[in-house]
Design a protein around this motif. Structure first.
Motif, PDB file in Angstrom:
ATOM      1  N   THR A 156       0.850  -0.984  -0.069  1.00 52.66           N
ATOM      2  CA  THR A 156       0.177   0.021  -0.198  1.00 52.66           C
ATOM      3  C   THR A 156       0.974   1.313   0.365  1.00 52.66           C
ATOM      4  OG1 THR A 156      -0.251  -0.752   2.801  1.00 52.66           O
ATOM      5  CG2 THR A 156      -2.049  -1.386   1.576  1.00 52.66           C
ATOM      6  N   GLY A 157       2.434   1.234  -0.178  1.00 55.63           N
ATOM      7  CA  GLY A 157       3.390   2.715   0.192  1.00 55.63           C
ATOM      8  C   GLY A 157       3.750   2.330  -1.670  1.00 55.63           C
ATOM      9  N   ASP A 158       4.430   3.326  -1.408  1.00 58.13           N
ATOM     10  CA  ASP A 158       4.593   4.516  -2.990  1.00 58.13           C
ATOM     11  C   ASP A 158       5.806   3.944  -3.632  1.00 58.13           C
ATOM     12  OD1 ASP A 158       6.275   5.732  -1.061  1.00 58.13           O
ATOM     13  OD2 ASP A 158       5.106   7.646  -1.310  1.00 58.13           O
ATOM     14  N   LYS A 159       6.147   2.753  -2.957  1.00 59.71           N
ATOM     15  CA  LYS A 159       7.486   2.405  -3.556  1.00 59.71           C
ATOM     16  C   LYS A 159       7.427   0.579  -3.059  1.00 59.71           C
ATOM     17  CE  LYS A 159      10.787   3.412   0.284  1.00 59.71           C
ATOM     18  NZ  LYS A 159      10.013   3.995   1.680  1.00 59.71           N
ATOM     19  N   ALA A 160       8.322  -0.005  -4.260  1.00 58.36           N
ATOM     20  CA  ALA A 160       8.645  -1.531  -4.238  1.00 58.36           C
ATOM     21  C   ALA A 160       9.181  -2.127  -2.893  1.00 58.36           C
ATOM     22  CB  ALA A 160       8.954  -1.933  -5.079  1.00 58.36           C
ATOM     23  N   PHE A 161       8.178  -2.636  -2.673  1.00 61.92           N
ATOM     24  CA  PHE A 161       8.962  -3.809  -1.530  1.00 61.92           C
ATOM     25  C   PHE A 161       9.340  -4.900  -1.810  1.00 61.92           C
ATOM     26  CE2 PHE A 161       4.946  -3.972   1.245  1.00 61.92           C
ATOM     27  CZ  PHE A 161       4.612  -5.019   0.147  1.00 61.92           C
ATOM     28  N   GLU A 162      10.714  -5.855  -0.932  1.00 61.84           N
ATOM     29  CA  GLU A 162      10.987  -7.417  -1.170  1.00 61.84           C
ATOM     30  C   GLU A 162      10.564  -7.569   0.322  1.00 61.84           C
ATOM     31  OE1 GLU A 162      15.059  -7.453  -2.251  1.00 61.84           O
ATOM     32  OE2 GLU A 162      14.618  -8.158  -4.376  1.00 61.84           O
ATOM     33  N   PHE A 163      10.099  -9.207   0.088  1.00 61.57           N
ATOM     34  CA  PHE A 163       9.684 -10.077   1.597  1.00 61.57           C
ATOM     35  C   PHE A 163      10.373 -11.400   0.971  1.00 61.57           C
ATOM     36  CE2 PHE A 163       5.824 -11.101  -1.409  1.00 61.57           C
ATOM     37  CZ  PHE A 163       5.808 -12.457  -0.627  1.00 61.57           C
ATOM     38  N   SER A 164      10.615 -12.226   2.439  1.00 62.09           N
ATOM     39  CA  SER A 164      11.025 -13.594   2.240  1.00 62.09           C
ATOM     40  C   SER A 164       9.516 -13.995   3.563  1.00 62.09           C
ATOM     41  CB  SER A 164      12.343 -14.196   2.148  1.00 62.09           C
ATOM     42  OG  SER A 164      12.683 -13.981   3.098  1.00 62.09           O
TER      43      SER A 164
END
Ligand SMILES: O=P(O)(O)OC[C@H]1O[C@H](O)[C@H](O)[C@@H](O)[C@@H]1O
Length: 306
Positions: A156-164
């Protein structure tokens, strides 16, 4: 108050899905469908137990510890937004989703399905650990023959994120010596105990501590339990099919005797009665979610006849 925070109103008028004690510090929701039953904790957004008409499928761990800030070792803890230890040792292993209180978003039922949707959104605690805006939805579907969990990970933010992360399923077994994990033959794995990479020809059997990350997008893994009859004479041969979605790894874990003895939430010898087969996103291959987009991680569990 708790009613508003957790949105227990969403369960009004339902008969197959109910809150066990609205005022409990760790509220539990019970779901039923036919002869199947699951218990869900709002702390951790976690299925704690699941049984079908024949047997207990997920390890409920009668010795689980309920304590704020600590993960509950039972059922299917949600490891997110990272799997394993963080490079910053002050941050919790396996992320924060399993130590946050989730809310009920919605619930519905009919004769063939009970469905509960939980939600977790960023807050000051999560932002201090991980500076991203997100909405997690965990869709839990129980029918007469299966349990299905779908984790929807919305940026829901304005930049990409990464997750594991992982849907860290603890399966109840008759005895660790009586089980075999099939369908991971020839799949390359990273052994977390020695850092080596290997692959095996035969199904996985257990005779010591095991902690492996299998690198695979394959959907199906089968857990076979020969059900060595014990003194209770209540075990049966069984096989569980575990179908994963949105993963790039399957983690297979059993701590064995010594490591289990160092954990205060595993009773002596109880390590013999579970094995974890986890639907995972490998921390070495995190998934990127662009702003405004959603990723999925899911597991469906059902019996197969043997
Ligand atoms: O004790 P926990 O933090 O719940 O972690 C339990 C286990 O989770 C996974 O299976 C990891 O691969 C193991 O290395 C870890 O020990």
């Amino acid at each position: 108050m708790a009613t508003e925070i957790f949105n227990f109103q969403a369960l009004q008028n339902l008969t197959q899905i109910r809150v066990l004690d609205q005022n409990a510090a760790f509220p539990l929701i019970e779901m039923q469908c036919g002869d199947s039953q699951a218990t869900v904790s709002l702390y951790g957004g976690q299925v704690l137990s699941y049984q079908n008409s024949r047997r207990i499928v997920l390890w409920p761990n009668r010795h689980a510890v309920f304590k704020t800030g600590k993960a509950i070792r039972a059922g299917i803890p949600i490891c997110w937004p990272w799997f394993g230890p963080h490079t910053d040792a002050t941050k919790p292993a396996h992320g924060f989703a399993r130590t946050q209180f989730w809310q009920i978003e919605s619930a519905s039922e009919n004769a063939h399905l009970s469905k509960l949707v939980l939600r977790l959104t960023e807050n000051t605690e999560t932002l201090a650990l991980w500076p991203h805006h997100f909405q997690l939805r965990l869709v839990i579907q129980l029918d007469e023959t299966s349990l299905k969990l779908m984790l929807q990970i919305h940026n829901t933010g304005d930049k990409a994120f990464e997750f594991s992360g992982a849907l860290h399923s603890y399966f109840q077994i008759s005895d660790i010596a009586a089980v075999a994990v099939h369908d991971l033959e020839q799949v390359s794995y990273r052994d977390q105990l020695n850092g080596k990479t290997d692959r095996a020809k035969a199904p996985i059997r257990f005779d010591s501590e095991t902690d492996r990350i299998y690198q695979t997008e394959k959907a199906r893994v089968t857990l076979r339990d020969n059900g060595q009859e014990d003194e209770r004479k209540d075990t049966l041969p069984a096989a569980t099919q575990i179908n994963s979605f949105g993963h790039n790894a399957v983690v297979v874990w059993n701590p064995w005797q010594n490591k289990a003895a160092s954990m205060n939430d595993i009773a002596p010898d109880h390590w013999r009665h579970f094995v974890c087969v986890e639907t995972a996103v490998d921390p070495q291959k995190p998934v990127m979610v662009p702003a405004g987009k959603t990723a999925l991680l899911g597991v469906e569990i059902h019996d197969v006849s043997i």
